[in-house]
Design a protein around this motif. Structure first.
Motif, PDB file in Angstrom:
ATOM      1  N   SER A  12       0.349   4.279   0.020  1.00  0.00           N
ATOM      2  CA  SER A  12       0.030   5.434   0.860  1.00  0.00           C
ATOM      3  C   SER A  12       0.808   5.370   2.181  1.00  0.00           C
ATOM      4  O   SER A  12       0.943   6.375   2.871  1.00  0.00           O
ATOM      5  N   LEU A  13       1.341   4.199   2.493  1.00  0.00           N
ATOM      6  CA  LEU A  13       2.153   4.069   3.711  1.00  0.00           C
ATOM      7  C   LEU A  13       3.607   4.495   3.473  1.00  0.00           C
ATOM      8  O   LEU A  13       4.438   4.391   4.370  1.00  0.00           O
ATOM      9  N   TYR A  17      -3.905   0.806  11.720  1.00  0.00           N
ATOM     10  CA  TYR A  17      -3.102   2.032  11.652  1.00  0.00           C
ATOM     11  C   TYR A  17      -4.051   3.204  11.593  1.00  0.00           C
ATOM     12  O   TYR A  17      -4.994   3.222  10.785  1.00  0.00           O
ATOM     13  N   ASN A  55       0.854  -1.184   0.000  1.00  0.00           N
ATOM     14  CA  ASN A  55       0.000   0.000   0.000  1.00  0.00           C
ATOM     15  C   ASN A  55       0.893   1.238   0.000  1.00  0.00           C
ATOM     16  O   ASN A  55       1.461   1.607   1.027  1.00  0.00           O
ATOM     17  N   PHE A  86      -5.194  -3.638   8.774  1.00  0.00           N
ATOM     18  CA  PHE A  86      -4.386  -4.159   7.669  1.00  0.00           C
ATOM     19  C   PHE A  86      -4.044  -5.620   7.887  1.00  0.00           C
ATOM     20  O   PHE A  86      -3.658  -6.004   8.993  1.00  0.00           O
ATOM     21  N   VAL A 114      -7.536   2.058  10.086  1.00  0.00           N
ATOM     22  CA  VAL A 114      -7.699   1.058   9.026  1.00  0.00           C
ATOM     23  C   VAL A 114      -7.020  -0.223   9.497  1.00  0.00           C
ATOM     24  O   VAL A 114      -5.854  -0.180   9.933  1.00  0.00           O
TER      25      VAL A 114
HETATM   26  C1  LIG Z   1      -3.959   1.965   2.109  1.00  0.00           C
HETATM   27  O1  LIG Z   1      -3.729   2.661   3.316  1.00  0.00           O
HETATM   28  C2  LIG Z   1      -4.602   3.735   3.594  1.00  0.00           C
HETATM   29  C3  LIG Z   1      -4.180   4.342   4.918  1.00  0.00           C
HETATM   30  O2  LIG Z   1      -2.949   4.987   4.804  1.00  0.00           O
HETATM   31  C4  LIG Z   1      -6.031   3.269   3.650  1.00  0.00           C
HETATM   32  O3  LIG Z   1      -6.898   4.362   3.830  1.00  0.00           O
HETATM   33  C5  LIG Z   1      -6.381   2.497   2.400  1.00  0.00           C
HETATM   34  O4  LIG Z   1      -7.661   1.941   2.571  1.00  0.00           O
HETATM   35  C6  LIG Z   1      -5.372   1.401   2.145  1.00  0.00           C
HETATM   36  N1  LIG Z   1      -5.681   0.751   0.874  1.00  0.00           N
HETATM   37  C7  LIG Z   1      -5.844  -0.560   0.777  1.00  0.00           C
HETATM   38  C8  LIG Z   1      -6.144  -1.069  -0.580  1.00  0.00           C
HETATM   39  O5  LIG Z   1      -5.754  -1.293   1.747  1.00  0.00           O
END
Ligand SMILES: *[C@@H]1O[C@H](CO)[C@@H](O)[C@H](O)[C@H]1NC(C)=O
Ligand SMILES: *[C@@H]1O[C@H](CO)[C@@H](O)[C@H](O)[C@H]1NC(C)=O
Ligand SMILES: *[C@@H]1O[C@H](CO)[C@@H](O)[C@H](O)[C@H]1NC(C)=O
Ligand SMILES: *[C@@H]1O[C@H](CO)[C@@H](O)[C@H](O)[C@H]1NC(C)=O
Ligand SMILES: *[C@@H]1O[C@H](CO)[C@@H](O)[C@H](O)[C@H]1NC(C)=O
Length: 453
Positions: A297-298, A327, A295, A337, A335
């Motif tokens: 965004s991390l 996290y 991911n 994970f 969220v």
């Molecule tokens: C990726 O991480 C972000 C939080 O930083 C979250 O909002 C998002 O849902 C995540 N995407 C997936 C596909 O897990």
């Protein structure tokens, strides 16, 4: 009760959301990044840093994190934790901070939100006199620290040889210099503010200065939003590239696993274990576990007050234990994970097994993962095999340079002398401030290096 069998069979066939509803938190381990703070200078290559302190905004951020956890785990919360008490009990809660003002104050702020002030308790003495609590009834939760130089759990990225090598290679790499070239326009545009030319490698300090000004200085609002977003991308790129190998998360992972296992022991009172630290551990953790590869965004620096939450879950009436990792980035919703190939709610044993590949314990584990034979006490491990531990201690305290395990010789001697000097400076610096909080000074040890054998 034969008539129950079909129901149980049905339940076991249903999908995860149904099962999740059955599982409730019984304990948790969390890590927070400190809140908003005053500027923090860091050396680009050694990460040596200056002073910084939490601002009122930062205190409010962490206070909200504490309230959030209470609204999750408290009675009537969204996901009530079995046995969780809003009254602080020593046997339920353990808090450890890195030894910096901003992380210690962050922990204090979160704890204020999690364990709110209540009707002030009283204490009746044997002679019948009744005492009131000091102040306004705030609950006092002890915050433990170890000296920064031996904090492999929350400050493991200093003097880590493999990390230093990685950063040196990174700065020389074509990818890195290409990335800098792509952003040369912005670097040139903002360099007059700094009175010098700017490099991508120094983006942390540039960004941090501008970020603090932008937050607190009303006459400093002339960066355009596209400049700001490009700057943010650059600093995220830089810090992710630097810390993604994750060496310094290994000891943290070991702590998380150990604490969860402890809380899973039947009859354990342990509910809440809290580490107050820095974004570096987040970036290291995401990198080491592959989460930030999955991911992207991390790959960004977590916002102030971000939180990692590891919850130990149980199915009522069963001894099965599970772990759910979430996290929460700043004020965003948490969220959950999946880590590696585990499901979001993973059996504890599977979680432990998966984490084991990244986990390192204690000084030896840290020296191993960092490839260190010197610095932060690793040299004493080498000496131990040379069986004269007493000499190692004498050396660390008195500056006598012995033959170091017969292997590394004069160079190490020089480094060790530097280490002793650093230890002395450290000890004398820490004696100076008179008004350290009691909980902190109690855990401090003046002689640092000799204790590591
Ligand atoms: C990726 O991480 C972000 C939080 O930083 C979250 O909002 C998002 O849902 C995540 N995407 C997936 C596909 O897990
Ligand atoms: C009871 O003990 C406390 C603490 O020693 C003292 O301050 C107080 O005066 C005592 N009260 C009486 C009635 O002796
Ligand atoms: C606020 O910004 C102005 C404009 O850049 C600058 O001159 C001033 O020194 C800043 N104030 C502080 C306290 O840094
Ligand atoms: C934890 O401490 C509280 C308060 O002292 C006590 O009531 C409780 O029984 C203890 N729990 C365990 C499991 O020992
Ligand atoms: C870190 O390494 C530097 C040399 O690069 C040394 O001077 C310093 O003492 C080391 N610090 C610790 C805690 O080992």
């Amino acid at each position: 009760m034969p008539n129950l069998i079909p129901l149980i069979t049905l339940a076991s066939l249903l999908t995860i959301p149904f099962t999740e509803a059955q599982q409730t938190p019984i304990a948790a381990v969390i890590l927070t990044r400190h809140g908003a703070r005053t500027p923090l200078f860091k050396d680009t290559k050694t990460f040596t840093e200056g002073n910084s302190e939490l601002t009122l905004e930062g205190k409010n951020q962490l206070f909200e994190r504490g309230q959030f956890l209470r609204s999750r785990w408290g009675s009537g919360g969204s996901d009530p934790m079995t046995g969780f008490s809003e009254t602080y009990y020593q046997n339920q809660t353990y808090v450890r901070s890195s030894d910096t003002d901003r992380t210690i104050n962050s922990a204090q702020s979160l704890l204020q939100g999690l364990f709110p002030a209540s009707a002030a308790p009283t204490l009746t003495l044997a002679n019948g006199t009744t005492l009131n609590a000091p102040g306004t009834g705030d609950q006092q939760v002890p915050i433990h620290v170890v000296d920064n130089n031996i904090d492999y759990v929350l400050r493991g990225w200093f003097n880590c040889t493999k990390l230093d090598n990685h950063v040196n290679e990174l700065f020389k790499s074509k990818e890195f210099t290409d990335y800098q070239a792509q952003h040369q326009g912005l670097l040139d545009a903002i360099s007059p503010r700094f009175g010098r030319s700017l490099a991508l490698s120094d983006m942390w300090n540039v960004f941090d200065y501008l970020n603090v000004q932008r937050s607190y200085n009303s006459s400093f609002q002339d960066l355009t939003s596209s400049q700001w977003s490009e700057l943010t991308d650059m600093v995220n790129y830089l810090e992710y590239q630097k810390f993604k190998p994750g060496y310094a998360a290994a000891n943290f992972i070991n702590e998380v696993v150990t604490q969860l296992q402890g809380a899973a022991v039947p009859g354990s009172a342990q509910k809440f274990t809290y580490y107050s630290g820095h974004y570096t551990t987040f970036t290291n953790f995401f990198g080491l576990t592959g989460l930030s590869t999955t991911n992207t965004s991390l790959q960004a620096i977590p916002d102030y007050g971000s939180t990692l939450i590891f919850e130990l879950l149980a199915t009522p009436g069963s001894n099965d234990r599970f772990v759910r990792f979430s996290y929460r980035n700043g004020y965003a919703a948490p969220v959950a994970f999946p880590i590696a190939n585990l499901p979001v709610i993973a059996p504890l044993a599977d979680f432990v097994k998966t984490m084991d590949q990244w986990s390192k314990s204690g000084l030896k584990g840290w020296c191993d993962i960092c490839g260190n034979t010197v610095n932060r006490g690793c040299e004493t491990l080498n000496l131990k095999s040379g069986d004269d531990v007493g000499a190692a201690e004498a050396k660390n305290e008195g500056g006598v340079t012995p033959v170091v395990g017969g292997v590394i010789g004069a160079v190490v001697g020089v480094l060790v002398t530097g280490l002793v000097a650093a230890g002395i400076l450290f000890a004398s610096r820490r004696r100076t401030p008179a008004a350290q909080p009691e909980t902190v000074s109690a855990a401090r040890q003046p002689v640092v290096f000799a204790k590591q054998v």
